[in-house]
Motif scaffolding. Structure first.
Motif, PDB file in Angstrom:
ATOM      1  N   LEU A  67       1.046  -1.337   0.057  1.00 15.94           N
ATOM      2  CA  LEU A  67       0.206   0.018  -0.146  1.00 15.94           C
ATOM      3  C   LEU A  67       0.780   1.165  -0.018  1.00 15.94           C
ATOM      4  O   LEU A  67       0.477   2.176  -0.693  1.00 15.94           O
ATOM      5  CB  LEU A  67      -0.999  -0.203   1.254  1.00 15.94           C
ATOM      6  CG  LEU A  67      -1.959  -1.170   1.161  1.00 15.94           C
ATOM      7  CD1 LEU A  67      -2.895  -1.112   2.453  1.00 15.94           C
ATOM      8  CD2 LEU A  67      -2.774  -1.137   0.048  1.00 15.94           C
ATOM      9  N   VAL A  68       2.036   1.160   0.660  1.00 16.67           N
ATOM     10  CA  VAL A  68       2.902   2.578   0.808  1.00 16.67           C
ATOM     11  C   VAL A  68       3.648   2.496  -0.395  1.00 16.67           C
ATOM     12  O   VAL A  68       3.709   3.585  -1.074  1.00 16.67           O
ATOM     13  CB  VAL A  68       3.985   2.248   2.043  1.00 16.67           C
ATOM     14  CG1 VAL A  68       4.638   3.275   2.089  1.00 16.67           C
ATOM     15  CG2 VAL A  68       3.152   2.243   3.207  1.00 16.67           C
ATOM     16  N   ILE A  69       4.083   1.497  -1.057  1.00 13.65           N
ATOM     17  CA  ILE A  69       4.724   1.477  -2.330  1.00 13.65           C
ATOM     18  C   ILE A  69       3.790   1.993  -3.434  1.00 13.65           C
ATOM     19  O   ILE A  69       4.312   2.552  -4.256  1.00 13.65           O
ATOM     20  CB  ILE A  69       5.645   0.193  -2.717  1.00 13.65           C
ATOM     21  CG1 ILE A  69       6.563  -0.235  -1.522  1.00 13.65           C
ATOM     22  CG2 ILE A  69       5.631   0.047  -4.113  1.00 13.65           C
ATOM     23  CD1 ILE A  69       7.334  -1.623  -1.809  1.00 13.65           C
ATOM     24  N   LEU A  70       2.533   1.643  -3.500  1.00 10.00           N
ATOM     25  CA  LEU A  70       1.711   2.158  -4.396  1.00 10.00           C
ATOM     26  C   LEU A  70       1.629   3.754  -4.581  1.00 10.00           C
ATOM     27  O   LEU A  70       1.163   4.308  -5.413  1.00 10.00           O
ATOM     28  CB  LEU A  70       0.144   1.499  -4.205  1.00 10.00           C
ATOM     29  CG  LEU A  70       0.025   0.060  -4.521  1.00 10.00           C
ATOM     30  CD1 LEU A  70      -1.151  -0.434  -4.194  1.00 10.00           C
ATOM     31  CD2 LEU A  70       0.429  -0.356  -5.967  1.00 10.00           C
ATOM     32  N   TYR A 198      -4.064   4.773  -6.017  1.00  8.15           N
ATOM     33  CA  TYR A 198      -3.059   4.552  -7.264  1.00  8.15           C
ATOM     34  C   TYR A 198      -2.938   5.983  -7.902  1.00  8.15           C
ATOM     35  O   TYR A 198      -1.968   5.971  -8.532  1.00  8.15           O
ATOM     36  CB  TYR A 198      -3.905   3.737  -8.140  1.00  8.15           C
ATOM     37  CG  TYR A 198      -4.175   2.009  -8.056  1.00  8.15           C
ATOM     38  CD1 TYR A 198      -2.725   1.417  -8.279  1.00  8.15           C
ATOM     39  CD2 TYR A 198      -4.779   1.430  -7.458  1.00  8.15           C
ATOM     40  CE1 TYR A 198      -2.466   0.195  -8.112  1.00  8.15           C
ATOM     41  CE2 TYR A 198      -4.663   0.012  -7.199  1.00  8.15           C
ATOM     42  CZ  TYR A 198      -3.543  -0.670  -7.560  1.00  8.15           C
ATOM     43  OH  TYR A 198      -3.490  -2.041  -7.348  1.00  8.15           O
ATOM     44  N   ALA A 199      -3.985   6.799  -7.682  1.00 11.90           N
ATOM     45  CA  ALA A 199      -3.820   8.254  -8.300  1.00 11.90           C
ATOM     46  C   ALA A 199      -2.766   8.840  -7.633  1.00 11.90           C
ATOM     47  O   ALA A 199      -2.037   9.602  -8.281  1.00 11.90           O
ATOM     48  CB  ALA A 199      -5.235   9.004  -8.096  1.00 11.90           C
ATOM     49  N   ALA A 269       2.128   3.090  -8.051  1.00 12.17           N
ATOM     50  CA  ALA A 269       0.542   3.268  -8.910  1.00 12.17           C
ATOM     51  C   ALA A 269       0.693   1.761  -9.627  1.00 12.17           C
ATOM     52  O   ALA A 269      -0.152   1.390 -10.384  1.00 12.17           O
ATOM     53  CB  ALA A 269       0.665   4.375  -9.963  1.00 12.17           C
ATOM     54  N   LYS A 270       1.528   0.859  -9.440  1.00 13.33           N
ATOM     55  CA  LYS A 270       1.668  -0.168 -10.057  1.00 13.33           C
ATOM     56  C   LYS A 270       1.852  -1.643  -9.040  1.00 13.33           C
ATOM     57  O   LYS A 270       2.710  -1.592  -8.441  1.00 13.33           O
ATOM     58  CB  LYS A 270       2.631  -0.500 -11.120  1.00 13.33           C
ATOM     59  CG  LYS A 270       2.470   0.594 -12.188  1.00 13.33           C
ATOM     60  CD  LYS A 270       3.723   0.616 -13.261  1.00 13.33           C
ATOM     61  CE  LYS A 270       3.614   1.721 -14.487  1.00 13.33           C
ATOM     62  NZ  LYS A 270       4.656   1.601 -15.504  1.00 13.33           N
ATOM     63  N   GLY A 271       0.861  -2.582  -9.341  1.00  9.66           N
ATOM     64  CA  GLY A 271       1.030  -3.550  -8.227  1.00  9.66           C
ATOM     65  C   GLY A 271      -0.488  -4.247  -7.804  1.00  9.66           C
ATOM     66  O   GLY A 271      -1.372  -3.111  -7.909  1.00  9.66           O
TER      67      GLY A 271
END
Length: 323
Positions: A67-70, A198-199, A269-271
């Protein structure tokens, strides 16, 4: 003159269902097949149960890390927060506090740590790497101080059953891991909050101009990552039925590796949740299979490192190709 409309039927592929998660899931299936051929012990019930218990805890942490990486961030504190949450829970249990209250106490500490990370990133504008690196040291230092670097035990047997028990023959830890992955996948794919995540990872300024409450979402994301690290801490303590001050050391790196191997991009935003879960299973399967085949553990670390480099390089290549 009449015309006949021909309707083309589109075949739904594996990639359509799982999206970017598909790559990690395919690698996992191939790895499972290879290990089945290489070791007769791999598909035994005892080994699969052991694998499930190994992967569940840091898999849950990996989903929080995802969630953090996104959002194009990173959380280096999850391993230390795991240790802090687990030892707070153990200390409360050793003091005679009821199990549910002790668990809530451990989770509360983890959420507070996550909230602090989120507030500093979102409102103070500090880099996530620096903020969470600081929290890594703070959380680990606090747990070492209040435990005096000593193991906390004995703990109630009923508490140990949480992680060591099973339901219809499947370890409780695997059920919990599956629930976390499914709920997170639903949130990311089907809710407004998921679209906000994602945004923000794609372009935070554009997201803000579009009406996304960027700061509040960031705080929530880091708090959830802290909560899942706390869940991992409680489960780790339950599995050993003891509070270990050094628990979770290095777990943050395993969590990041699981996300990247599972298809997440460190640029945001990817994953997806299933990809992170598959990545966690890949790392755990490599370690488990390596033990069965008597492969030197140092070689396994090299293999995992190479997988990370390949995954990041592939992500970069895909990014350049799509421009």
């Amino acid at each position: 003159m009449t015309t006949t409309a021909v309707k083309e039927e589109r075949v739904i592929t594996f990639g359509d269902v799982f999206g970017r998660d598909a790559g990690g899931i395919i690698v996992l299936l191939v790895l499972f097949g290879a290990m089945t051929l290489l070791s007769d012990q791999f598909l035994t019930g005892d080994n699969l149960a052991n694998l499930a218990r190994q992967v569940a805890i840091f898999g849950i942490i990996a989903i929080g890390q995802l969630l953090v990486i996104l959002t194009a961030g990173i959380d280096l504190s999850v391993g230390s927060v795991l240790g802090l949450s687990g030892c707070v829970t153990a200390e409360l249990l050793a003091g005679g506090v009821p199990i549910p209250v002790a668990i809530l106490g451990g989770l509360a500490v983890a959420v507070i740590a996550g909230l602090i990370n989120g507030l500093l990133v979102a409102f103070a504008g500090l880099p996530p790497f620096i903020v969470t690196l600081g929290m890594l040291g703070i959380a680990r230092g606090v747990v070492l101080v209040f435990t005096n670097a000593s193991t906390i035990q004995p703990l109630p047997d009923a508490f140990g059953e949480i992680a060591n028990g099973s339901l219809i023959g499947v370890p409780n830890l695997l059920w919990l891991f599956a629930v976390v992955a499914i709920v997170t996948a639903f949130v990311l794919r089907r809710t407004v909050f998921g679209r906000y995540i994602y945004a923000i990872g794609s372009n935070p300024e554009s997201a803000r101009l579009a009406g996304v409450p960027v700061k509040r979402v960031l705080v929530a994301v880091y708090a959830i990552a802290g909560l899942l690290a706390g869940v991992g801490g409680v489960l780790f303590t339950s599995r050993l039925n003891a509070g270990i001050p050094t628990a979770g050391t290095g777990y943050e790196l395993n969590a990041i590796a699981a996300c990247v191997i599972g298809g997440a991009s460190l640029f945001g935003a990817k994953g997806g949740a299933f990809g992170a879960a598959a990545g966690a299973l890949i790392v755990a399967t490599l370690n488990n299979g390596g033990n069965l085949l008597a492969v030197n553990a140092f070689y396994l670390q090299i293999i995992i490192g190479l997988l990370i480099l390949v995954a990041v390089s592939f992500d970069q290549w895909q990014g350049r190709r799509s421009r």
